[in-house]
Design an enzyme around this catalytic site. Structure first.
Site, PDB file in Angstrom:
ATOM      1  N   HIS A  68       2.654   2.042  -3.301  1.00  0.00           N
ATOM      2  CA  HIS A  68       1.672   2.617  -4.228  1.00  0.00           C
ATOM      3  C   HIS A  68       1.444   4.088  -3.919  1.00  0.00           C
ATOM      4  O   HIS A  68       1.380   4.932  -4.826  1.00  0.00           O
ATOM      5  CB  HIS A  68       0.363   1.824  -4.136  1.00  0.00           C
ATOM      6  CG  HIS A  68      -0.734   2.382  -4.988  1.00  0.00           C
ATOM      7  ND1 HIS A  68      -1.964   2.727  -4.489  1.00  0.00           N
ATOM      8  CD2 HIS A  68      -0.774   2.669  -6.315  1.00  0.00           C
ATOM      9  CE1 HIS A  68      -2.720   3.204  -5.460  1.00  0.00           C
ATOM     10  NE2 HIS A  68      -2.019   3.179  -6.573  1.00  0.00           N
ATOM     11  N   HIS A  96     -19.489  -8.019 -16.935  1.00  0.00           N
ATOM     12  CA  HIS A  96     -18.148  -7.752 -17.456  1.00  0.00           C
ATOM     13  C   HIS A  96     -17.825  -8.696 -18.607  1.00  0.00           C
ATOM     14  O   HIS A  96     -17.212  -8.282 -19.603  1.00  0.00           O
ATOM     15  CB  HIS A  96     -17.128  -7.920 -16.332  1.00  0.00           C
ATOM     16  CG  HIS A  96     -15.723  -7.614 -16.747  1.00  0.00           C
ATOM     17  ND1 HIS A  96     -15.339  -6.404 -17.252  1.00  0.00           N
ATOM     18  CD2 HIS A  96     -14.595  -8.381 -16.717  1.00  0.00           C
ATOM     19  CE1 HIS A  96     -14.045  -6.423 -17.526  1.00  0.00           C
ATOM     20  NE2 HIS A  96     -13.570  -7.610 -17.216  1.00  0.00           N
ATOM     21  N   HIS A 113      -3.461  -7.975 -16.960  1.00  0.00           N
ATOM     22  CA  HIS A 113      -4.759  -7.645 -17.553  1.00  0.00           C
ATOM     23  C   HIS A 113      -5.073  -6.160 -17.346  1.00  0.00           C
ATOM     24  O   HIS A 113      -5.570  -5.483 -18.251  1.00  0.00           O
ATOM     25  CB  HIS A 113      -5.831  -8.524 -16.912  1.00  0.00           C
ATOM     26  CG  HIS A 113      -7.142  -8.517 -17.646  1.00  0.00           C
ATOM     27  ND1 HIS A 113      -7.247  -8.718 -18.999  1.00  0.00           N
ATOM     28  CD2 HIS A 113      -8.419  -8.336 -17.192  1.00  0.00           C
ATOM     29  CE1 HIS A 113      -8.517  -8.676 -19.356  1.00  0.00           C
ATOM     30  NE2 HIS A 113      -9.246  -8.419 -18.284  1.00  0.00           N
ATOM     31  N   GLU A 120       0.818  -1.208   0.000  1.00  0.00           N
ATOM     32  CA  GLU A 120       0.000   0.000   0.000  1.00  0.00           C
ATOM     33  C   GLU A 120       0.855   1.261   0.000  1.00  0.00           C
ATOM     34  O   GLU A 120       0.601   2.211  -0.748  1.00  0.00           O
ATOM     35  CB  GLU A 120      -0.930  -0.011   1.219  1.00  0.00           C
ATOM     36  CG  GLU A 120      -1.721   1.275   1.443  1.00  0.00           C
ATOM     37  CD  GLU A 120      -2.704   1.592   0.340  1.00  0.00           C
ATOM     38  OE1 GLU A 120      -3.260   2.705   0.359  1.00  0.00           O
ATOM     39  OE2 GLU A 120      -2.928   0.746  -0.550  1.00  0.00           O
TER      40      GLU A 120
END
Length: 324
Positions: free
Chosen positions: A70, A241, A302, A67
């Site tokens: 980031h 999705h 992805h 975390e």
């Protein structure tokens, strides 16, 4: 200036990849406070002190570091965009063609992104906030790329009516891809990636269990980590999705077919080639996520390829607009 903008694009891409990694390793609440971590600017070494401050959230150092790294990357990106905005205002005095509105909008957007990052933590991964944070990241990198193209002034042979005829459908394809990214964000925010493990649709009597209203609502919960929807709702999110992916393949595929038939410019054809490669890669990664049961590397890739596909469509739309 151009080099600075290119650096910001790389940083924005890194932030997107790190954000996906953080989310997929369930580290979104690795630090229960913001902007620090257990009251410190870095991950604390004293687990006992951390437990005193947040007794309901035991310190897991590996998640906390995911975390915080980031956050450090996102903070660096914010400072770079601030520098771009200041530089643009200064350059505007000497060069009337210097873009200013776009850098200032980017500064406002990245500031709002910081607020979304805070709310992601303080609201315990509320799905709308998480999805908005993801879309904000994709919007930031797209606008940075657009700024780079404007500064680069790509040379395109002008006045080709066949290329101009692609403009409306290219914009539609861009909107469709954005919508699919939003659906992907909703899947991730609600932990619905593994709700269906068969192709091409879902296992069992999935048509009888669809719950569209529940799938696109936000149930009340004290925390949204690991999801708050029931299985039927998560399955419906995943199916949405999945069908969105099929529609996206159809639309982008049709754009490629039209583009290759109509475009004679090498600049336009290069963009079409990139879109083709990235679309194939994205479809392969999407299917692999299902067949291989969401391996971390494939799931992160992805997200990364999704960002690149979006950028390739932003570039194509810009080049078609320049041709008009």
């Amino acid at each position: 200036m151009r080099g600075f903008v290119k650096l910001s694009i790389v940083l924005a891409f890194v932030v997107i990849v790190l954000g996906a990694y953080t989310r997929l390793t369930d580290a979104g609440l690795g630090c229960p406070d913001w902007p620090g971590c257990y009251g410190e600017l870095t991950v604390p070494k004293d687990a006992n002190k951390a437990a005193e401050l947040f007794p309901d959230t035991p310190l897991e150092s590996h998640k906390a570091w995911n975390e915080m790294i980031h956050r450090y990357a996102a903070g660096t990106l914010g400072l770079v965009i601030l520098g771009i905005a200041i530089w643009s205002l200064w350059r505007k005095r000497q060069h009337s063609e210097q873009p200013v509105k776009l850098p200032l909008f980017l500064l406002a957007l990245v500031t709002f992104q910081a607020a979304l990052g805070m709310w992601t933590v303080t609201m315990n991964l509320q799905p709308l906030v998480v999805m908005g944070h993801l879309l904000g990241g994709f919007s930031t990198i797209s606008l940075l790329y657009l700024l780079s193209l404007r500064l680069q002034r790509v040379h395109i042979p002008l006045g080709d009516p066949k290329v101009r005829s692609l403009s409306a459908f290219a914009l539609f394809a861009l909107i469709v891809v954005l919508g699919q990214i939003a659906l992907g964000g909703w899947v991730a925010a609600n932990y619905a990636a593994m709700a269906c493990t068969e192709l091409p649709f879902c296992e069992g009597n999935w048509t009888e269990r669809l719950d569209i209203t529940g799938a696109f609502s936000v149930p009340e919960a004290s925390t949204y980590q690991y999801g708050a929807h029931d299985y039927a709702e998560r399955m419906t999110i995943h199916i949405a999705h999945r069908f969105g992916a099929y529609f996206t393949i159809l639309v982008v595929g049709l754009l490629l077919w039209m583009g290759y038939r109509r475009a004679s410019s090498n600049v336009i054809r290069t963009s079409l080639n990139w879109i083709t490669v990235l679309l194939i890669a994205q479809v392969t990664l999407g299917f692999s996520n299902v067949l291989l049961l969401l391996p971390l590397s494939v799931a992160v890739a992805h997200n990364a390829v999704g960002a690149l596909l979006l950028l390739s469509l932003v570039g194509l739309n810009y080049k078609i607009a320049r041709n008009a």
